[in-house]
Design a protein around this motif. Structure first.
Motif, PDB file in Angstrom:
ATOM      1  N   ALA A 125      40.337 -38.800  17.546  1.00  7.94           N
ATOM      2  CA  ALA A 125      40.240 -37.333  17.646  1.00  7.94           C
ATOM      3  C   ALA A 125      41.397 -36.846  18.502  1.00  7.94           C
ATOM      4  N   MET A 126      41.677 -35.555  18.381  1.00  2.00           N
ATOM      5  CA  MET A 126      42.788 -34.998  19.160  1.00  2.00           C
ATOM      6  C   MET A 126      42.412 -33.626  19.707  1.00  2.00           C
ATOM      7  N   VAL A 135      42.095 -24.464  18.467  1.00  2.00           N
ATOM      8  CA  VAL A 135      41.583 -23.325  17.691  1.00  2.00           C
ATOM      9  C   VAL A 135      40.061 -23.381  17.710  1.00  2.00           C
ATOM     10  N   MET A 136      39.471 -22.300  18.161  1.00  2.00           N
ATOM     11  CA  MET A 136      38.020 -22.184  18.128  1.00  2.00           C
ATOM     12  C   MET A 136      37.630 -21.455  16.854  1.00  2.00           C
ATOM     13  N   TYR A 193      30.331 -28.420  13.579  1.00  2.00           N
ATOM     14  CA  TYR A 193      31.171 -28.342  12.374  1.00  2.00           C
ATOM     15  C   TYR A 193      31.858 -29.669  11.998  1.00  2.00           C
ATOM     16  N   PRO A 194      32.614 -30.301  12.922  1.00  2.00           N
ATOM     17  CA  PRO A 194      33.290 -31.544  12.506  1.00  2.00           C
ATOM     18  C   PRO A 194      32.308 -32.677  12.227  1.00  2.00           C
ATOM     19  N   ARG A 216      34.001 -31.124  21.842  1.00  2.00           N
ATOM     20  CA  ARG A 216      33.968 -31.212  20.371  1.00  2.00           C
ATOM     21  C   ARG A 216      34.578 -32.538  19.913  1.00  2.00           C
ATOM     22  N   LEU A 267      32.588 -36.566  18.382  1.00  2.00           N
ATOM     23  CA  LEU A 267      32.962 -37.388  17.225  1.00  2.00           C
ATOM     24  C   LEU A 267      32.923 -38.882  17.561  1.00  2.00           C
TER      25      LEU A 267
END
Lengths: 253, 234
Positions: free
Chosen positions: A81-82, A88-89, A100-101, A148, A152
């Protein structure tokens, strides 16, 4: 059920990247093993963000190769992940931004909810879960971006100057999050301009200058006695450090 | 000046008395325009977004044609739909000519390029901002499409309103395929055209004022909702 092999090591071999006829990354070779955080430092235009994007697979090298231990490209993509300097929200709530992801990666609903709650708790954003993400302060947005990414469960987390233009309190909060993510087993590869931050977080330093990796050393050794003259001047914080570096080189020659 | 005074009086009389014929015409106008907008959105939003996101040969040409189609002449569209739906046409068997469905079909053809072209522009700009982040989070162009449509919803409302404006103000195509049949296919614009041809300019202008008010009300309501939602989500 088959388990995919570990993502690391990551190997960059003779990597070259050009844009607009300019060679921005030059014959870069390095290898990242699982373990403590690696921090990439260097001046503006050194190619730090490009370096991360090449590693993360967002850009393809013009020459050379970026290879992960896991040969399955899809699995390699899903296990990293980055966090961007200006993340960007999405125009939805704080919790939906984490959700979402996970949905994109087809994580089951119950697991999505559990991970979202964990990420919110980790980032201390639980009370803001239903707030629209775009109205959060910049510091809170950056924490949300890190949370976020953490949700992941990446094996490798790339962070591109995650605390640029944050105040000390917000910087501290984001650094705590990064440490928590590292403590859970993720390899941290990040860029920063902030030498104090690099000292606080890094186990090893990579010094990049004009697309070249000039020095790589354990953090303590790097800050004590950088081998490269440009790195020495950079660490000393000399304003015209690159000219001093050139002068030193000439004297030595 | 007398005409304007008479027009306002006529409009007020029609509204205050809740004239049954007027209400029927207003109802049918809204029905035709809103159903047409619904189907135009169903086609135009994903089409515009797809042109913005997917790379394919002739994409630029397609975008240019789409922009050009925004200025489709309504009478030409009306004529084509008429030929397609007339008894001797390929779809004549469905018996749709001179029905509200035929008017909806004509309006969908007129409005879809407007919504698609404006959507393409909005999504293209949004993709520039979101691209790296979405790809990093695991999206691809296919999964990014609905995300961008949702995140661009406040800007896309303008595209939908532009489409609604075109649909509600349109007269040429609906006149040809609808026939302006009383109690069947008469809408505001065709009723205005009829009153003008009969020489009752005051009533025509009165109907025009009502149509204008209706359009302003719909736009105002949508903008109010958009603004409230946008303030909430920034």
């Amino acid at each position: 059920m088959t388990t995919s092999p570990p993502l690391l090591p990551l190997q960059l071999s003779d990597v070259v990247f050009e844009a607009g006829g300019k060679r921005l990354i030059k014959d870069l070779n390095c290898r990242f093993e699982a373990g403590p955080p690696s921090v990439i430092i260097g001046p503006n235009g050194a190619g730090k963000s490009l370096f991360l994007k090449l590693c993360h697979g967002m850009l393809a090298p013009m020459q050379g190769q970026v290879t992960w231990n896991d040969p399955d490209a899809v699995s390699a993509r899903l296990n990293q992940a980055m966090v961007f300097q200006r993340p960007v929200m999405l125009r939805r709530s704080v919790s939906a931004n984490i959700h979402y992801p996970l949905k994109l990666r087809k994580v089951g609903k119950a697991e999505r909810v559990r991970r979202t709650e964990e990420a919110l708790a980790l980032a201390g954003l639980g009370r803001l879960r239903d707030h629209p993400a775009r109205v959060l302060s910049f510091g809170e947005q950056q924490k949300l971006a890190v949370a976020r990414a953490w949700a992941l469960k990446p094996q490798v987390l790339f962070l591109d100057e995650p605390t640029a233009s944050l105040d000390p309190a917000a910087t501290h909060a984001v650094e705590e999050l990064i440490r928590a993510i590292h403590a859970q087993g993720a390899k941290i590869i990040m860029t920063t301009h902030d030498l104090s931050q690099a000292k606080r977080i890094a186990d090893e330093i990579l010094f990049l200058f004009r697309g070249r990796l000039l020095e790589r050393a354990p953090a303590a050794q790097f800050f004590e006695q950088p081998q490269n003259d440009l790195a020495q001047a950079f660490v000393k914080g000399e304003l015209l450090w690159w000219k001093l570096g050139k002068a030193n080189r000439k004297r030595r020659d | 000046m007398d005409d304007f005074g008479d027009a306002i009086r006529a409009a007020l009389n029609l509204l205050v008395s809740l004239d049954a014929d007027l209400m029927e015409i207003v109802g049918l106008s809204l029905y035709v325009s809103l159903v047409a907008i619904f189907f135009a959105c169903l086609i135009g939003l994903p089409l515009g977004a797809a042109i913005a996101l997917f790379k394919f040969p002739g994409r630029k040409l397609f975008a240019v044609i789409l922009n050009a189609l925004m200025g489709l002449p309504p009478v030409v569209v009306g004529l084509i739909v008429y030929l397609l739906l007339s008894r001797s046409g390929p779809f004549g068997v469905f018996g749709l000519l001179y029905t509200p469905t035929a008017m909806i079909i004509a309006q969908v053809i007129l409005v879809t390029p407007i919504i698609a072209a404006l959507t393409r522009q909005v999504i293209e700009d949004l993709w520039l901002e979101y691209r790296d982040q979405l790809l990093s989070l695991g999206a691809n162009t296919t999964t990014a499409l609905p995300t961008l449509l949702w995140d661009g919803r406040f800007s896309l409302i303008t595209a939908v309103l532009a489409g609604f404006g075109r649909a509600s103000a349109e007269v040429g195509a609906v006149m040809i395929v609808g026939g302006n049949i009383d109690h069947v296919t008469r809408v505001m614009t065709t009723a205005i055209a009829l009153e003008v041809s009969k020489g009752d300019l005051a009533l025509a202008l009165g109907l025009g004022i009502i149509l204008l008010s209706l359009s302003v009300s719909v736009n105002g309501a949508v903008y109010a909702i958009k603004d409230a939602a946008q303030r909430r989500h920034a």
